[in-house]
Design a protein around this motif. Structure first.
Motif: not given
Lengths: 68, 68, 68, 68, 68, 68, 68, 68, 68, 68, 68, 68
Positions: L6-8, L27, L31, L37-40
């Motif tokens: 994953y990249k953050v 977000i 997007n 995109v999976e989480w914040f």
């Protein structure tokens, strides 16, 4: 009561005796000029050393009081 | 005076009595082998428990001293 | 011994007297319902103020105990 | 090279002139008694004030050196 | 001297020139309305950018002064 | 036993193999010149990269030892 | 504009409704006695609970204002 | 699924072998008495040293599980 | 009242609607099995994303309750 | 203007001269490939040492820019 | 060499085997699309649990690379 | 699935309405240019003030997405 606003200030109390005494000194001094002091939180305990003994404790505190 | 250099070491003092006594023990011991100890800062207060009572306090300190 | 597992809980002890007394109160209470309490670590020292004096200290602790 | 071990010490350099000068002072002093100083990291920049001006900067540094 | 109480305020000084200049600006301004400013501690160094250059530095400081 | 004083130093161990190996290297080296090493705490795990692979791990440790 | 100095104070706003409402309450109160309030930063969101529901939110804020 | 509530506990796993083994020991033990363990987060890696070697690793973990 | 002991647990509430709703869900669930819940503190606000929108908020809370 | 979205990247600038020069180098380089750079925040000041002098400063920055 | 600028990105590597393997996976993937990867720093070690065992480790890393 | 990387990234969303709306704005914008995109995770909630009211909220987020 739930809509009160508080202010938080930072003070440093010192004492040759103990951490608790440094806290009391800081709060007593804050209480001279502000009203409604309600709580404190210790941020840091440090001190000065002379001849291998603690010369005095310095306690950094956040002190909270209710604004009227 | 403004160009002094200080060194800071980390020590852990312990005491069966109080946080302040743990601080004094650590500083007294540091003072045996280093000169010009000038200040301390508490990093952590922890301790050991036996039979539901504090057996001893362990106070982690940064201790600062002036280099000649 | 090296494969023991410990659990750590967070408790808040209070005392009108001192930080150390707040720690002892929290540990004594934890000791009533859990076995093998072995250590504590202080997370925060805060308190309540009334009439310019500390009404009581509140000491937030992590308390560790060995699981059987 | 990958199995080298380094030691990290904490020193405080001061200077009446600038943050960079405080860093240089601390490193020069560390270099007098230890070999192979390779890097530093600034932990804190603070200072003393007199008559509304900075009297001197105090820069808390971690200083790393390779052990032979 | 050991029973002095200090107050700590937070100020942000800015400067188009340097971090040190931002610190001096903040302390000079604090000194206009409060007495006995004795020390500062840098909390954050940030700034504004225009056309790929630093437009000004903003230095967040804690500033400590002795209460009479 | 409760009045022992400990010193804590910071070391960085490196290894091409693993985090654990970096820890062992740092502790073995510390053990060459100091006695009574009793515990360690990992502060940071970082490393160097070459050609898309970890060249070596660098583990920053606090290492505690009992002073006689 | 770049040489402005700002002061930052800490306030706690509370609200029975929402985090945002607690922020607005704190800022509105700060605005009564200080001029040029320009920004805020949330430090902590906590609250009081009664009968299994949030009785009120308490939002600890840093509030920054420009000094003239 | 979005309205699930999770509880997070803190445990310390130890192992003579590796960090991963300490994590597995802690989770296996937690799994004996709680259901639906879903994730963990490492808080601290420390350990005990004997004769210049790691005697055992102690891994402090947060462990999260879904409440039914 | 000053000698009460509190316990603090960590829970994660989730909600598709808002941060406040996630807090309420966590507290309502904690209240089912424990008595005297008195306060909470938000540790982290995170969430899950689907198709460029927040699917649900996850609020990590410390929840404090008085031990009898 | 209030609905703008910003992105924040992390860069490390280095300089043989000063902290400010390291910041300028990092921002100038970021400005080559991204538009609308508006602010920075210093995360860490470290550096390399050779022969008892700072060889170069390394300044870790967060750099924020507005997305169109 | 001293005026190089680096960029730092955050990635999360996962592995069913070990922390080191998660780090290698993240770095190998970063290396596919960026050049000059030089170092990493571990930010967090977490993971997923199934049936009382670690299903996979997730290692959050900062990865630094030199900009041309 | 366990070997995904994953990249953050870090983004700042703003909104005149609420913290949640600032999160959604950030977000939605992320997007537009990135997939999966999976989480914040919320890093900071701050804002701008005009005439004693919140002009807009600024929510600093880490946003994580899966790399293919």
């Amino acid at each position: 009561m739930s809509d009160h606003v508080y202010k938080v200030i930072e003070v440093v109390g010192s004492s040759t005796k103990s951490v608790e005494d440094g806290i009391e000194n800081a709060i007593a001094r804050a209480n001279e000029t502000i009203e409604n002091v309600e709580w404190f939180k210790t941020e840091e305990v440090r001190g000065s050393v002379m001849k291998g003994k603690v010369a005095y404790y310095q306690v950094v505190l956040k002190v909270g009081f209710r604004l009227n």
